[in-house]
Design a protein around this motif. Sequence first.
Motif, PDB file in Angstrom:
ATOM      1  N   PHE A 131      68.850   9.895 -27.210  1.00  0.00           N
ATOM      2  CA  PHE A 131      67.492  10.349 -27.482  1.00  0.00           C
ATOM      3  C   PHE A 131      66.507   9.187 -27.430  1.00  0.00           C
ATOM      4  O   PHE A 131      65.395   9.335 -26.926  1.00  0.00           O
ATOM      5  N   ARG A 132      66.917   8.039 -27.953  1.00  0.00           N
ATOM      6  CA  ARG A 132      66.028   6.870 -27.875  1.00  0.00           C
ATOM      7  C   ARG A 132      65.787   6.482 -26.429  1.00  0.00           C
ATOM      8  O   ARG A 132      64.672   6.123 -26.041  1.00  0.00           O
ATOM      9  N   GLU A 133      66.850   6.535 -25.599  1.00  0.00           N
ATOM     10  CA  GLU A 133      66.691   6.228 -24.179  1.00  0.00           C
ATOM     11  C   GLU A 133      65.768   7.242 -23.517  1.00  0.00           C
ATOM     12  O   GLU A 133      64.933   6.871 -22.688  1.00  0.00           O
ATOM     13  N   CYS A 134      65.917   8.511 -23.887  1.00  0.00           N
ATOM     14  CA  CYS A 134      65.036   9.550 -23.327  1.00  0.00           C
ATOM     15  C   CYS A 134      63.588   9.288 -23.719  1.00  0.00           C
ATOM     16  O   CYS A 134      62.680   9.425 -22.887  1.00  0.00           O
ATOM     17  N   ASN A 135      63.378   8.924 -24.981  1.00  0.00           N
ATOM     18  CA  ASN A 135      62.016   8.613 -25.418  1.00  0.00           C
ATOM     19  C   ASN A 135      61.469   7.411 -24.670  1.00  0.00           C
ATOM     20  O   ASN A 135      60.303   7.395 -24.283  1.00  0.00           O
ATOM     21  N   SER A 136      62.309   6.404 -24.471  1.00  0.00           N
ATOM     22  CA  SER A 136      61.836   5.241 -23.724  1.00  0.00           C
ATOM     23  C   SER A 136      61.574   5.617 -22.268  1.00  0.00           C
ATOM     24  O   SER A 136      60.650   5.101 -21.650  1.00  0.00           O
ATOM     25  N   LEU A 137      62.403   6.539 -21.717  1.00  0.00           N
ATOM     26  CA  LEU A 137      62.148   7.013 -20.361  1.00  0.00           C
ATOM     27  C   LEU A 137      60.840   7.787 -20.289  1.00  0.00           C
ATOM     28  O   LEU A 137      60.101   7.663 -19.313  1.00  0.00           O
ATOM     29  N   LEU A 138      60.554   8.587 -21.338  1.00  0.00           N
ATOM     30  CA  LEU A 138      59.281   9.296 -21.361  1.00  0.00           C
ATOM     31  C   LEU A 138      58.128   8.303 -21.403  1.00  0.00           C
ATOM     32  O   LEU A 138      57.113   8.487 -20.722  1.00  0.00           O
ATOM     33  N   ASP A 139      58.275   7.259 -22.221  1.00  0.00           N
ATOM     34  CA  ASP A 139      57.256   6.215 -22.255  1.00  0.00           C
ATOM     35  C   ASP A 139      57.142   5.556 -20.892  1.00  0.00           C
ATOM     36  O   ASP A 139      56.036   5.274 -20.411  1.00  0.00           O
ATOM     37  N   LEU A 140      58.281   5.301 -20.268  1.00  0.00           N
ATOM     38  CA  LEU A 140      58.287   4.690 -18.941  1.00  0.00           C
ATOM     39  C   LEU A 140      57.629   5.621 -17.932  1.00  0.00           C
ATOM     40  O   LEU A 140      56.830   5.175 -17.089  1.00  0.00           O
ATOM     41  N   ASN A 141      57.941   6.918 -18.019  1.00  0.00           N
ATOM     42  CA  ASN A 141      57.315   7.891 -17.121  1.00  0.00           C
ATOM     43  C   ASN A 141      55.811   7.930 -17.322  1.00  0.00           C
ATOM     44  O   ASN A 141      55.048   7.993 -16.346  1.00  0.00           O
ATOM     45  N   SER A 142      55.368   7.888 -18.580  1.00  0.00           N
ATOM     46  CA  SER A 142      53.918   7.887 -18.822  1.00  0.00           C
ATOM     47  C   SER A 142      53.290   6.605 -18.280  1.00  0.00           C
ATOM     48  O   SER A 142      52.178   6.637 -17.743  1.00  0.00           O
ATOM     49  N   LEU A 143      54.009   5.480 -18.399  1.00  0.00           N
ATOM     50  CA  LEU A 143      53.489   4.236 -17.827  1.00  0.00           C
ATOM     51  C   LEU A 143      53.381   4.335 -16.305  1.00  0.00           C
ATOM     52  O   LEU A 143      52.392   3.888 -15.707  1.00  0.00           O
ATOM     53  N   PHE A 144      54.408   4.929 -15.675  1.00  0.00           N
ATOM     54  CA  PHE A 144      54.346   5.093 -14.222  1.00  0.00           C
ATOM     55  C   PHE A 144      53.216   6.039 -13.826  1.00  0.00           C
ATOM     56  O   PHE A 144      52.515   5.800 -12.838  1.00  0.00           O
TER      57      PHE A 144
END
Length: 187
Positions: free
Chosen positions: A107-120
């Motif tokens: 879940f933490r990785e998913c949240n970081s991926l969501l943050d990464l997706n928002s950054l992209f």
Amino acid sequence: MMTNNMETEGRADESSSSQRDPPQNTGSYEFSLTPQDSRPTEDSQPAEKSVPIEEAIVVDRKAIEKLTEGLLSHYLPDLYSSKQALLELNQNQVILLDTLDQEVTKFRECNSLLDLNSLFTEAKFYHGKLVNIRKDMIMLHEKTTKLKKRALKLQQQRQKEVMEKEQQREKELERERQLIAKPAQRT
């Protein structure tokens, strides 16, 4: 009476557990009944009228050992199975905790991926803005280049017009000079 009943019960338990070993008086223990331990029997009076009896009961050591063995043999299998069940439950809890820890990590990785997706997404948005600004700058550069060329042409045309006017004025002046009467020279 109570004493006789208890002694016969002790002997009955002893004889049923082992008929080969006769009771021996190798060591005796004294137990005393307190008022809370005394229980009315069929022959005794009701509890309200009963008088507490305190008597010493002599029980054989082998009888105690046999009773202890019987009690342990009765409860130990259940205790061992309970122990095994608890150990299995403990192992399952450890496995469950590990699995839960892995899920939390996911879940933490998913949240970081969501943050990464928002950054992209944000980077894509600003990249689009930069591309638009670049297009605007190129367009402005082309317009300024065209304006400079036009200004140069206009300047050249004005200079040409000014030169033509000056040449025309000079021609007119020259013509006027030629038209002005010249005194004839006498020869």
